[in-house]
Design a protein around this motif. Structure first.
Motif, PDB file in Angstrom:
ATOM      1  N   ALA A 268       0.832  -1.207   0.000  1.00  0.00           N
ATOM      2  CA  ALA A 268       0.000   0.000   0.000  1.00  0.00           C
ATOM      3  C   ALA A 268       0.866   1.256   0.000  1.00  0.00           C
ATOM      4  O   ALA A 268       0.583   2.230  -0.718  1.00  0.00           O
ATOM      5  N   ALA A 269       1.937   1.241   0.811  1.00  0.00           N
ATOM      6  CA  ALA A 269       2.835   2.393   0.866  1.00  0.00           C
ATOM      7  C   ALA A 269       3.575   2.581  -0.447  1.00  0.00           C
ATOM      8  O   ALA A 269       3.756   3.709  -0.924  1.00  0.00           O
ATOM      9  N   LEU A 270       4.004   1.472  -1.073  1.00  0.00           N
ATOM     10  CA  LEU A 270       4.738   1.529  -2.338  1.00  0.00           C
ATOM     11  C   LEU A 270       3.863   2.070  -3.468  1.00  0.00           C
ATOM     12  O   LEU A 270       4.315   2.858  -4.309  1.00  0.00           O
ATOM     13  N   LEU A 271       2.594   1.660  -3.473  1.00  0.00           N
ATOM     14  CA  LEU A 271       1.689   2.028  -4.559  1.00  0.00           C
ATOM     15  C   LEU A 271       1.059   3.403  -4.389  1.00  0.00           C
ATOM     16  O   LEU A 271       0.838   4.118  -5.364  1.00  0.00           O
ATOM     17  N   PHE A 272       0.757   3.773  -3.135  1.00  0.00           N
ATOM     18  CA  PHE A 272      -0.009   5.011  -2.905  1.00  0.00           C
ATOM     19  C   PHE A 272       0.638   5.966  -1.909  1.00  0.00           C
ATOM     20  O   PHE A 272       0.003   6.939  -1.509  1.00  0.00           O
TER      21      PHE A 272
END
Length: 436
Positions: A268-272
């Motif tokens: 989630a952190a990597l994508l958004f």
């Protein structure tokens, strides 16, 4: 019954099933399975989707839920098995695990992973206050969960998984050792951890009661509507499992990760970026909250039925307070305690459910049920003791003859043998009775 009512009942059932284990185990499976992700997730879907839907259908066919199915063996077995199932999926493991996962994945990341015992306690008090309030009126579960919370949950999961599958172009990694030789069977075993097959024995009665509240009372109509709702829920679960497993497989190069929750947090952190924390928090909170509400309602309904002098509201109060206390043990402790218990219970639940569909074939023979479950129990208890860390090497020469023993499914063939022996013994006894 209107198709709309069946559809939202199916969405409610999906949300009841889709909780802590459903969220954290498939992506971790994908990470470890790597190139073997497809056979592994297919095995996971068998225990995580097919068996739970069969269990819901079995409950709809029975008159009094899991207790009726257990009565095929013996009333005492039925009572003991039912209580064990409800306690395992309810206040002992299932409900506390839902609260712990919500905190670990949805709340703790906002403290940069530094949340302590006090923050966990404060969170669980708020969490279980909401569970308590929404569980007090089980007739409103379809409205509150099926029509409102589930669509938000599905949309949030879709955003995360679709973005991950499209944007992450990492090659799949070589499977970990445990997925290298028999990925399907390993995935099958991992499906135990969702607790959905035994949870279905409780949720089945919730679905039946929800359909009754919408005017379905005929047995044939009830079974049809329950199966339709189950197929809707099963389709949703299968799609989410496959999507999150693929996400986990594509994230493996960014690992290692401690567990599926850690993997999803990083994805989630990597994508958004920072917004990913919020997105994942919404997914986790909705997934675990809906499941905990359903489990609380199901457990309270069951225990109220066997002890009518204690009110449904009192049981909701007892279950939420007890679950609050247990949830403060922490996620890792809960998982380590639940795995051995589930390893023992799951095979018995699977055999009982599958046999209930062939009830007429052996005319409900108690010996057939009893021998099948006895043979199953020998292997499931052995596997459970192994999971507890108990020394059982001395038993291996006696049990290792069974096919699939090495992958934890040694109970399958013995269950069939036990059923055949029980059926033969019952027929011999019947013939002796006629000639007497």
């Amino acid at each position: 019954m209107k198709r709309k009512d069946v559809f939202f009942t199916g969405l409610m059932l999906f949300a009841l099933f889709f909780g802590a284990g459903n969220l954290i185990f498939p992506p971790y499976l994908g990470m470890e399975a790597g190139k073997a992700v497809w056979p592994a997730i297919f095995g996971f879907v068998v225990t995580g989707v097919s068996l739970p839907i069969l269990s819901v259908a079995a409950i709809a066919l029975a008159k009094d839920g899991v207790q009726s199915i257990g009565n095929y063996v013996h009333p005492l077995f039925s009572l003991c098995f039912s209580i064990t199932v409800y306690l395992a999926i309810g206040p002992f493991f299932g409900i506390p695990r839902g609260a712990s996962v919500t905190y670990e994945m949805g709340i703790k990341p906002f403290f940069n992973g530094n949340g302590g015992a006090l923050s966990l306690l404060l969170f669980t008090i708020i969490f279980f206050a909401i569970v308590y309030w929404l569980s007090l009126n089980p007739s409103k579960l379809v409205d509150r969960i099926g029509e409102i919370l589930t669509p938000i949950l599905l949309l949030s999961i879709a955003v995360l998984c679709v973005a991950g599958i499209i944007r992450l172009q990492n090659p799949l990694q070589t499977p970990a050792e445990k997925y290298a030789s028999a990925p399907f069977f390993k995935g099958f075993m991992e499906g135990y951890l969702t607790m959905d097959t035994i949870a279905a024995l409780a949720f089945g009665i919730v679905v039946v009661n929800a359909l009754k509240d919408r005017g379905v009372h005929q047995q044939s109509a009830m079974v049809k509507a329950t199966i339709q709702a189950g197929l809707i829920a099963g389709t949703g679960l299968a799609l989410v499992y496959i999507a999150t497993a693929l996400l986990g497989a594509k994230m493996s190069i960014n690992g290692p990760f401690a567990n599926g929750g850690d993997l999803l947090s990083n994805a989630a952190a990597l994508l958004f970026g920072s917004g990913g924390k919020l997105l994942l928090g919404v997914i986790v909170a909705l997934a675990c909250l809906t499941t905990c509400i359903g489990l609380t309602a199901a457990c309270a309904q069951y225990f109220h039925e066997i002890t009518p002098n204690i009110s449904y509201k009192a049981y909701v109060t007892i279950i939420t307070i007890f679950s609050l206390v247990v949830s403060n043990l922490g996620l890792n402790q809960l998982i380590s305690l639940s795995v051995p218990v589930l390893t023992m219970i799951y095979p018995l639940a699977i055999v009982l459910v599958v046999m209930s569909f062939f009830h007429r074939f052996y005319k409900g023979s108690a010996k057939t049920y009893g021998m099948a479950l006895l043979f199953t129990a020998v292997f499931s208890v052995y596997d459970g003791l192994n999971a507890f860390g108990v020394e059982t090497k001395w038993l291996e020469p006696l049990l290792s003859w069974a096919p699939f023993f090495s992958v934890g499914l040694g109970w399958v063939v013995p269950a069939i043998i036990g059923a055949i022996i029980g059926f033969v013994l019952d027929n011999i006894a019947l013939k002796q009775h006629k000639t007497a």
